[in-house]
Design a protein around this motif. Structure first.
Motif, PDB file in Angstrom:
ATOM      1  N   THR A  39       0.597  -1.617  -0.065  1.00 12.51           N
ATOM      2  CA  THR A  39      -0.534  -0.363   0.018  1.00 12.51           C
ATOM      3  C   THR A  39       0.549   0.929   0.310  1.00 12.51           C
ATOM      4  O   THR A  39       0.606   2.056  -0.899  1.00 12.51           O
ATOM      5  N   PHE A  40       1.680   1.401   1.248  1.00 12.87           N
ATOM      6  CA  PHE A  40       2.622   2.551   0.842  1.00 12.87           C
ATOM      7  C   PHE A  40       4.384   2.361   0.269  1.00 12.87           C
ATOM      8  O   PHE A  40       4.684   3.577   0.534  1.00 12.87           O
ATOM      9  N   HIS A  41       4.419   1.724  -0.725  1.00 18.09           N
ATOM     10  CA  HIS A  41       5.210   1.536  -1.336  1.00 18.09           C
ATOM     11  C   HIS A  41       4.601   1.390  -3.050  1.00 18.09           C
ATOM     12  O   HIS A  41       5.727   0.721  -3.821  1.00 18.09           O
ATOM     13  N   PRO A  42       4.395   2.549  -3.313  1.00 22.56           N
ATOM     14  CA  PRO A  42       3.833   1.777  -5.137  1.00 22.56           C
ATOM     15  C   PRO A  42       4.667   2.733  -6.556  1.00 22.56           C
ATOM     16  O   PRO A  42       5.981   3.404  -5.311  1.00 22.56           O
ATOM     17  N   GLY A  43       4.600   1.920  -7.199  1.00 24.50           N
ATOM     18  CA  GLY A  43       5.818   2.812  -8.004  1.00 24.50           C
ATOM     19  C   GLY A  43       4.863   3.950  -8.022  1.00 24.50           C
ATOM     20  O   GLY A  43       3.872   4.539  -8.012  1.00 24.50           O
ATOM     21  N   SER A  44       6.021   4.623  -8.552  1.00 22.58           N
ATOM     22  CA  SER A  44       6.461   6.190  -8.627  1.00 22.58           C
ATOM     23  C   SER A  44       5.070   7.221  -9.744  1.00 22.58           C
ATOM     24  O   SER A  44       5.097   7.898  -9.903  1.00 22.58           O
ATOM     25  N   ARG A  45       4.753   5.933 -10.534  1.00 20.54           N
ATOM     26  CA  ARG A  45       4.315   6.240 -11.901  1.00 20.54           C
ATOM     27  C   ARG A  45       2.432   6.379 -11.682  1.00 20.54           C
ATOM     28  O   ARG A  45       1.826   5.958 -12.889  1.00 20.54           O
ATOM     29  N   ASP A  46       2.546   4.981 -10.757  1.00 22.22           N
ATOM     30  CA  ASP A  46       1.030   4.138 -10.278  1.00 22.22           C
ATOM     31  C   ASP A  46       0.281   5.570  -9.496  1.00 22.22           C
ATOM     32  O   ASP A  46       0.144   5.066  -7.928  1.00 22.22           O
ATOM     33  N   MET A  47      -0.315   6.295 -10.291  1.00 25.78           N
ATOM     34  CA  MET A  47      -1.611   6.814  -9.479  1.00 25.78           C
ATOM     35  C   MET A  47      -2.496   6.493  -8.778  1.00 25.78           C
ATOM     36  O   MET A  47      -3.113   7.344  -7.512  1.00 25.78           O
ATOM     37  N   PRO A  48      -2.915   5.627  -9.326  1.00 21.93           N
ATOM     38  CA  PRO A  48      -4.117   4.536  -8.615  1.00 21.93           C
ATOM     39  C   PRO A  48      -3.910   4.001  -7.175  1.00 21.93           C
ATOM     40  O   PRO A  48      -4.662   4.933  -6.000  1.00 21.93           O
ATOM     41  N   ALA A  49      -2.366   3.387  -6.908  1.00 25.39           N
ATOM     42  CA  ALA A  49      -2.202   3.360  -5.980  1.00 25.39           C
ATOM     43  C   ALA A  49      -1.969   4.394  -5.039  1.00 25.39           C
ATOM     44  O   ALA A  49      -2.206   4.197  -3.655  1.00 25.39           O
ATOM     45  N   ILE A  50      -1.470   5.188  -5.283  1.00 27.52           N
ATOM     46  CA  ILE A  50      -1.019   6.688  -5.255  1.00 27.52           C
ATOM     47  C   ILE A  50      -1.967   7.149  -3.684  1.00 27.52           C
ATOM     48  O   ILE A  50      -1.895   7.812  -2.971  1.00 27.52           O
ATOM     49  N   THR A  51      -2.930   7.170  -4.751  1.00 29.13           N
ATOM     50  CA  THR A  51      -4.314   8.185  -4.882  1.00 29.13           C
ATOM     51  C   THR A  51      -4.599   7.252  -2.865  1.00 29.13           C
ATOM     52  O   THR A  51      -5.411   7.641  -2.348  1.00 29.13           O
ATOM     53  N   ARG A  52      -5.407   6.032  -3.343  1.00 29.75           N
ATOM     54  CA  ARG A  52      -5.056   5.150  -2.341  1.00 29.75           C
ATOM     55  C   ARG A  52      -4.601   4.771  -0.835  1.00 29.75           C
ATOM     56  O   ARG A  52      -5.228   5.452   0.147  1.00 29.75           O
ATOM     57  N   ALA A  53      -3.675   4.840  -1.039  1.00 30.02           N
ATOM     58  CA  ALA A  53      -2.032   5.317   0.249  1.00 30.02           C
ATOM     59  C   ALA A  53      -2.924   6.785   0.346  1.00 30.02           C
ATOM     60  O   ALA A  53      -2.818   6.647   1.753  1.00 30.02           O
ATOM     61  N   LYS A  54      -2.886   7.950   0.164  1.00 29.62           N
ATOM     62  CA  LYS A  54      -3.236   8.915   0.515  1.00 29.62           C
ATOM     63  C   LYS A  54      -4.574   9.258   1.493  1.00 29.62           C
ATOM     64  O   LYS A  54      -4.601  10.493   1.766  1.00 29.62           O
ATOM     65  N   ARG A  55      -5.229   8.663   0.548  1.00 27.10           N
ATOM     66  CA  ARG A  55      -6.571   8.748   1.397  1.00 27.10           C
ATOM     67  C   ARG A  55      -6.485   8.333   2.507  1.00 27.10           C
ATOM     68  O   ARG A  55      -7.150   8.350   3.043  1.00 27.10           O
ATOM     69  N   ILE A  56      -6.019   6.751   2.418  1.00 26.43           N
ATOM     70  CA  ILE A  56      -5.689   6.204   4.210  1.00 26.43           C
ATOM     71  C   ILE A  56      -4.678   7.581   4.731  1.00 26.43           C
ATOM     72  O   ILE A  56      -5.594   7.777   6.019  1.00 26.43           O
ATOM     73  N   CYS A  57      -4.023   8.055   4.066  1.00 30.40           N
ATOM     74  CA  CYS A  57      -3.569   9.159   5.289  1.00 30.40           C
ATOM     75  C   CYS A  57      -3.908  10.281   5.229  1.00 30.40           C
ATOM     76  O   CYS A  57      -4.055  10.513   6.485  1.00 30.40           O
ATOM     77  N   GLY A  58      -5.278  10.367   4.460  1.00 27.05           N
ATOM     78  CA  GLY A  58      -5.950  12.051   4.553  1.00 27.05           C
ATOM     79  C   GLY A  58      -7.026  11.404   5.941  1.00 27.05           C
ATOM     80  O   GLY A  58      -7.138  12.675   6.516  1.00 27.05           O
ATOM     81  N   GLY A  59      -7.572  10.558   6.291  1.00 28.15           N
ATOM     82  CA  GLY A  59      -7.590  10.130   7.445  1.00 28.15           C
ATOM     83  C   GLY A  59      -7.396   9.634   9.428  1.00 28.15           C
ATOM     84  O   GLY A  59      -7.998   9.097   9.766  1.00 28.15           O
ATOM     85  N   CYS A  60      -5.628   9.865   8.977  1.00 29.30           N
ATOM     86  CA  CYS A  60      -4.819   9.175  10.049  1.00 29.30           C
ATOM     87  C   CYS A  60      -5.037   9.926  10.558  1.00 29.30           C
ATOM     88  O   CYS A  60      -3.971  11.766  10.572  1.00 29.30           O
ATOM     89  N   PRO A  61      -4.587  10.173  12.521  1.00 24.35           N
ATOM     90  CA  PRO A  61      -4.734  11.322  13.143  1.00 24.35           C
ATOM     91  C   PRO A  61      -3.561  11.388  13.427  1.00 24.35           C
ATOM     92  O   PRO A  61      -3.166  12.509  14.284  1.00 24.35           O
ATOM     93  N   MET A  62      -2.877  10.146  13.159  1.00 23.99           N
ATOM     94  CA  MET A  62      -0.981  10.378  12.769  1.00 23.99           C
ATOM     95  C   MET A  62      -0.233  11.239  12.158  1.00 23.99           C
ATOM     96  O   MET A  62       1.078  10.369  11.749  1.00 23.99           O
ATOM     97  N   ARG A  63      -0.911  11.801  10.845  1.00 27.79           N
ATOM     98  CA  ARG A  63      -0.334  11.255   9.834  1.00 27.79           C
ATOM     99  C   ARG A  63       0.896  12.578  10.243  1.00 27.79           C
ATOM    100  O   ARG A  63       1.827  12.568   9.321  1.00 27.79           O
ATOM    101  N   ARG A  64       0.592  13.687  10.795  1.00 23.20           N
ATOM    102  CA  ARG A  64       1.606  14.748  10.661  1.00 23.20           C
ATOM    103  C   ARG A  64       2.955  14.270  11.723  1.00 23.20           C
ATOM    104  O   ARG A  64       4.268  13.903  11.751  1.00 23.20           O
ATOM    105  N   ILE A  65       2.740  13.134  12.544  1.00 20.52           N
ATOM    106  CA  ILE A  65       4.121  13.168  13.470  1.00 20.52           C
ATOM    107  C   ILE A  65       4.317  11.547  12.716  1.00 20.52           C
ATOM    108  O   ILE A  65       5.936  11.485  12.791  1.00 20.52           O
ATOM    109  N   CYS A  66       3.509  10.518  12.409  1.00 18.02           N
ATOM    110  CA  CYS A  66       4.291  10.046  10.977  1.00 18.02           C
ATOM    111  C   CYS A  66       5.509  10.731   9.887  1.00 18.02           C
ATOM    112  O   CYS A  66       6.400  10.209   9.318  1.00 18.02           O
TER     113      CYS A  66
END
Length: 231
Positions: A39-66
């Motif tokens: 999930t968090f190591h997608p290909g540099s040009r795999d935009m759908p996978a990057i979007t999915r990972a960012k969607r998870i991070c977007g709702g994470c309360p620990m995003r900044r500390i991560c």
């Protein structure tokens, strides 16, 4: 006026060095190592996978500390704190120049947090103006080399003497250090709960309660605070 801060305590909680307890509160908690890597190591040009990972991070309360932990450990791989490797690269490259007043004051209060080279110099400048010895500065910065602390105090003295020499001169050159210093001292602070705002940050902090781990932190650079949301 040399100092313009109105409090002696950082206005937010910071992650202590080595603290990994925030993992238990992250949105990715419970994922298997295989799923996490995928999930968090997608290909540099795999935009759908990057979007999915960012969607998870977007709702994470620990995003900044991560993100903070990734910068402090120089972890340049994968998506961390909602940012890709390419998006984090400028933050990694500028980490030595970060000047976060909360971290400076936290160190002076005996809180063991990561500090950049610029923040370490800011601590030394405050220590010099307060008459702190090299031995005491070495203790504050957790340094084994007292000679290094002595050099930091000497550099702080030279910087302040050079600044004061041109203090009342309209055409005096303004260095980046002066700008950073003025930005640092103009940052307002709010005392911790139940903390005496008049207590000296340069007094012996005493033992630190390691159980009081941080649960949130801010971005490493104030001008990138909204970068995760924009991404």
């Amino acid at each position: 006026m040399r100092f313009r801060t109105n409090s002696l305590a950082p206005n937010r909680t910071l992650r202590r060095l080595g603290d990994q307890s925030w993992h238990d509160h992250a949105a990715c908690t419970g994922m298997t190592p295989a799923d996490s890597d995928a999930t968090f190591h997608p290909g540099s040009r795999d935009m759908p996978a990057i979007t999915r990972a960012k969607r998870i991070c977007g709702g994470c309360p620990m995003r900044r500390i991560c993100l903070d932990a990734a910068l402090e450990s120089d972890n340049r791989y994968g998506i961390r704190g909602g940012l890709t490797e390419d998006e984090r690269k400028p933050l990694h490259d500028r980490l030595d120049h970060r000047l976060d007043s909360d971290r400076v004051v936290a160190i002076l209060n005996g809180i063991d947090v990561h500090v950049s080279k610029a923040e370490r110099k800011a601590v030394a400048r405050m220590a010099y103006t307060s008459g702190v010895t090299a031995e005491r500065l070495a203790y504050i910065l957790k340094l084994d080399d007292v000679e290094y602390a002595t050099r930091l105090l000497r550099e702080a003295r030279n910087e302040l003497e050079d600044r004061d020499r041109y203090w009342d001169t309209p055409d005096a050159p303004c260095s980046r250090n002066d700008e950073d210093r003025n930005r640092y001292w103009s940052t307002p602070h709010t005392p911790y709960d139940n903390e005496d705002p008049d207590a000296s940050v340069l007094s012996d902090p005493g033992p630190v309660d390691d159980s009081a781990t941080a649960t949130a932190t801010a971005f490493a650079f104030t001008d990138h605070q909204n970068l995760g949301e924009a991404a």
